[in-house]
Motif scaffolding. Structure first.
Motif, PDB file in Angstrom:
ATOM      1  N   TYR A 177      -4.069  -9.939  -0.355  1.00 12.39           N
ATOM      2  CA  TYR A 177      -3.510 -11.187  -0.865  1.00 12.39           C
ATOM      3  C   TYR A 177      -2.203 -11.464  -0.141  1.00 12.39           C
ATOM      4  N   THR A 178      -2.100 -12.660   0.409  1.00 17.08           N
ATOM      5  CA  THR A 178      -0.866 -13.099   1.045  1.00 17.08           C
ATOM      6  C   THR A 178      -0.176 -14.081   0.106  1.00 17.08           C
ATOM      7  N   ASN A 186       7.227 -13.398   4.921  1.00 22.24           N
ATOM      8  CA  ASN A 186       5.804 -13.145   4.755  1.00 22.24           C
ATOM      9  C   ASN A 186       5.625 -11.891   3.906  1.00 22.24           C
ATOM     10  N   ARG A 213       2.287  -9.565   2.213  1.00 21.45           N
ATOM     11  CA  ARG A 213       0.855  -9.343   1.995  1.00 21.45           C
ATOM     12  C   ARG A 213       0.652  -7.956   1.407  1.00 21.45           C
ATOM     13  N   TYR A 238      -2.505  -5.207   0.130  1.00 19.58           N
ATOM     14  CA  TYR A 238      -3.936  -5.001   0.333  1.00 19.58           C
ATOM     15  C   TYR A 238      -4.375  -3.636  -0.176  1.00 19.58           C
TER      16      TYR A 238
END
Length: 87
Positions: free
Chosen positions: A14-15, A28, A30, A32
């Motif tokens: 999920y970003t 940014n 993310r 995972y």
């Protein structure tokens, strides 16, 4: 019969939206989760239907033992959690 169906490698990530990250001064982000050897569907009674014993014996008749599950280790499930971020 060593036929099988295997879910070998799965990655779910999920970003986060940029709008949410601006408040945290992050460019940014993310997260995972990766799973390996998650599921195997088979009627095979041994440890692993992909097992080959071809390397045992050095070549004299070793092909005759290919596919014979004579010990060894079962296939392990592995899980990896990760975070990628940029400031």
């Amino acid at each position: 019969d060593a036929s099988f169906l295997r879910l070998k490698n799965v990655v779910l990530g999920y970003t986060f939206p940029k709008k949410v990250l601006q408040k945290l001064s992050i460019q940014n982000l993310r997260v995972y989760l990766q799973a390996e050897n998650l599921l195997t569907f088979t009627g095979y009674s041994g440890l692993d239907p992909e097992f080959t014993n071809a390397s045992v014996g050095g070549g004299n008749g070793s092909d005759l033992r290919r596919g014979l599950d004579m010990g060894g280790w079962p296939t392990t499930k592995r899980f990896l959690f990760g975070v990628n971020f940029e400031f």
